[in-house]
Design a protein around this motif. Structure first.
Motif, PDB file in Angstrom:
ATOM      1  N   LEU A   1       1.022  -1.265  -0.060  1.00  0.00           N
ATOM      2  CA  LEU A   1      -0.103   0.089   0.084  1.00  0.00           C
ATOM      3  C   LEU A   1       1.023   1.091   0.012  1.00  0.00           C
ATOM      4  O   LEU A   1       0.297   2.223  -0.621  1.00  0.00           O
ATOM      5  CB  LEU A   1      -1.162   0.111   1.145  1.00  0.00           C
ATOM      6  N   ASP A   2       2.211   1.172   0.841  1.00  0.00           N
ATOM      7  CA  ASP A   2       2.909   2.612   0.713  1.00  0.00           C
ATOM      8  C   ASP A   2       3.498   2.758  -0.431  1.00  0.00           C
ATOM      9  O   ASP A   2       3.658   3.710  -1.159  1.00  0.00           O
ATOM     10  CB  ASP A   2       4.178   2.136   1.924  1.00  0.00           C
ATOM     11  N   SER A   3       3.797   1.675  -1.307  1.00  0.00           N
ATOM     12  CA  SER A   3       4.131   1.935  -2.545  1.00  0.00           C
ATOM     13  C   SER A   3       3.504   2.484  -3.575  1.00  0.00           C
ATOM     14  O   SER A   3       3.662   2.895  -4.571  1.00  0.00           O
ATOM     15  CB  SER A   3       4.828   0.492  -3.287  1.00  0.00           C
ATOM     16  N   ILE A   4       2.141   1.863  -3.551  1.00  0.00           N
ATOM     17  CA  ILE A   4       1.027   2.597  -4.364  1.00  0.00           C
ATOM     18  C   ILE A   4       0.748   3.970  -4.070  1.00  0.00           C
ATOM     19  O   ILE A   4       0.594   4.794  -5.123  1.00  0.00           O
ATOM     20  CB  ILE A   4      -0.267   1.666  -4.047  1.00  0.00           C
ATOM     21  N   ILE A   5       0.809   4.306  -2.726  1.00  0.00           N
ATOM     22  CA  ILE A   5       0.729   5.867  -2.254  1.00  0.00           C
ATOM     23  C   ILE A   5       1.854   6.497  -3.034  1.00  0.00           C
ATOM     24  O   ILE A   5       1.616   7.682  -3.526  1.00  0.00           O
ATOM     25  CB  ILE A   5       0.742   5.940  -0.612  1.00  0.00           C
ATOM     26  N   ALA A   6       3.125   6.008  -2.918  1.00  0.00           N
ATOM     27  CA  ALA A   6       4.338   6.660  -3.285  1.00  0.00           C
ATOM     28  C   ALA A   6       4.242   6.824  -4.982  1.00  0.00           C
ATOM     29  O   ALA A   6       4.366   7.815  -5.507  1.00  0.00           O
ATOM     30  CB  ALA A   6       5.560   5.875  -3.048  1.00  0.00           C
ATOM     31  N   GLN A   7       3.420   5.951  -5.557  1.00  0.00           N
ATOM     32  CA  GLN A   7       3.181   6.007  -7.141  1.00  0.00           C
ATOM     33  C   GLN A   7       2.263   7.056  -7.311  1.00  0.00           C
ATOM     34  O   GLN A   7       2.503   7.823  -8.213  1.00  0.00           O
ATOM     35  CB  GLN A   7       2.784   4.707  -7.784  1.00  0.00           C
ATOM     36  N   PHE A   8       1.192   7.288  -6.578  1.00  0.00           N
ATOM     37  CA  PHE A   8       0.337   8.196  -6.607  1.00  0.00           C
ATOM     38  C   PHE A   8       0.806   9.595  -6.512  1.00  0.00           C
ATOM     39  O   PHE A   8       0.870  10.585  -7.448  1.00  0.00           O
ATOM     40  CB  PHE A   8      -0.835   8.198  -5.893  1.00  0.00           C
TER      41      PHE A   8
END
Length: 429
Positions: free
Chosen positions: A72-79
């Motif tokens: 989830l952290d990586s998805i947030i970082a991508q956003f």
């Protein structure tokens, strides 16, 4: 229901659920992936306002930790990398009950997050207080998203009086994980009904292939499931009592489980860390099958040293399965609504959003459009178990999820939990 009453209920419920004991505690079990972590850190959300650099901060409180939290952290970082004007700050706030309780306290203090992850059943708690949750329909219209695109069995209870107050995110159902190697060695097939399950477990246990036939975690999910599978209604029509006790469906279901537990056909998980203990037993070949969440798929696929299959949950007199997992809401008091919606929209529509989360966890696609995305089509091609999990949604129902869910649940949960000790022969009366 007043805000203060909701806060009191959430705090009490969290305490009760952590204290009620219905089976012996187990220690020393290997840790396996779980949907949520049981404890929260003590950090709060990011500072509200516009930080240096001109970015608007969106506070996102969630309940994902471990490998799932890292994803989830990586998805947030991508956003964040794709948006020069928005910075989503994700903060782990504990399990669903704890996060909801923290959010209510924050709302009362005027320090609420912008986006909150909630347990699928918990949205109804907030929905009872007018004005806590933002209606997402106007935002959807501007973004060309139809409420009908959301999988109905995962979203029906979020559509209230022409509004949509939440979007499904990490959603799941129970599934039956099967050690195919063991069943093949024993000369039996994957059971499709509970009667077949008992016969398969008899062969497994009496033939010495495993100590137990299957494992089932301690969780109200399976109480909801077995009640519906035996044709009962969890609440009565007036929503004043547990209809499943009045109509006998709960007793029939629990009696079946109790009989299998006495023969060691079933291992009934402890109150603490139950999903992890049960999946650990399965992975260690202590049982041939385990009832677990579809959200456990990636972990089981990673750790299993044998050929396994994800199958539909066995049927009772009715083929049905409950849903679970989490959903996302936008708080009505957010001062960054447009930016918060852009985050939610991105999660819904972009492959790098919820679709990536689905692929990395085993949770279910939440929109019909998502199932057509190349990332999901390829994922299903490579992991047919995940497609099977989604196909089981055609049998998904949640009749226990009603508007007065919280009121009745608060009154009856202690009684149900304390008496549903299958291994000790206690049934609700």
């Amino acid at each position: 229901m007043k805000l203060k009453s909701i806060i009191v209920f959430l705090v009490c419920a969290a305490m009760v659920l952590s204290m009620v004991a219905c089976s012996p505690k187990t220690s020393g079990e290997p840790a396996k992936p779980a949907e949520t972590a049981p404890k929260a850190d003590e950090t709060g959300g990011a500072t509200k306002g516009t930080p240096s650099g001109g970015k608007v901060t969106v506070d996102f409180w969630h309940s994902m930790s471990g490998a799932t939290g890292e994803l989830l952290d990586s998805i947030i970082a991508q956003f964040n990398s794709e948006h020069d004007n928005i910075e989503v700050v994700g903060t782990f706030q504990g399990g669903y009950w704890e996060a909801a309780s923290k959010a209510q306290t924050a709302i009362a203090a005027g320090e609420n997050p912008d986006v909150l992850m909630m347990g699928a059943d918990h949205v109804s708690i907030f929905a009872q207080e007018e004005g806590l949750l933002e209606d997402l329909i106007p935002y959807m219209k501007k973004s060309g998203i139809s409420p009908d695109d959301f999988v109905e069995s995962l979203s029906w209870d979020y559509k209230i009086n022409g509004k949509m107050i939440a979007i499904p995110f990490g959603r799941s159902t129970p599934a039956l994980y099967v050690n195919k190697d063991m069943l093949k060695e024993a000369g039996v097939e994957v059971p499709k009904t509970w009667d077949e399950m008992e016969q398969v477990c008899k062969v497994i246990v009496e033939g010495g292939y495993a100590e137990y036939g299957f494992a089932m975690p301690y969780d109200t999910w399976f109480v909801f499931m077995i009640t519906a599978q035996y044709g009962g209604k969890f609440f009565n029509e007036d929503q004043t009592a547990l209809g499943c006790i009045e109509d006998g469906s709960l007793e029939r279901g629990l009696t079946m489980f109790q009989n299998m537990a006495k023969k060691k056909y079933m291992f009934y998980g402890p109150t603490d860390n139950s999903f992890n203990v049960c999946t650990g037993l399965f992975l260690d070949r202590g049982c041939a099958m385990v009832l677990a969440s579809t959200g456990n798929l990636s972990g089981i696929a990673r750790d299993a040293s044998f050929d396994f299959e994800l199958a539909f949950v066995p049927a009772g007199t009715v083929q049905t399965v409950p849903t679970g997992g989490n959903s996302l809401v936008m708080m009505a008091a957010s001062d960054s609504k447009e930016e918060a919606w852009e985050f939610l929209r991105w999660l819904i529509q972009e492959e790098a959003g919820n679709a990536t989360f689905v692929k990395g966890t085993g949770y279910l696609p939440t929109t019909y459009s998502m199932t057509e995305m190349p990332i999901i089509q390829e994922y299903w091609k490579q992991n047919p178990h995940a497609k099977t999990a989604f196909e089981q949604l055609k049998y998904a129902t949640d009749p226990h999820r009603r508007k007065l869910f919280v009121t009745v649940f608060a009154c009856q949960h202690i009684k149900l939990s304390s008496k549903a000790q299958l291994t000790k022969g206690c049934l609700p009366t």
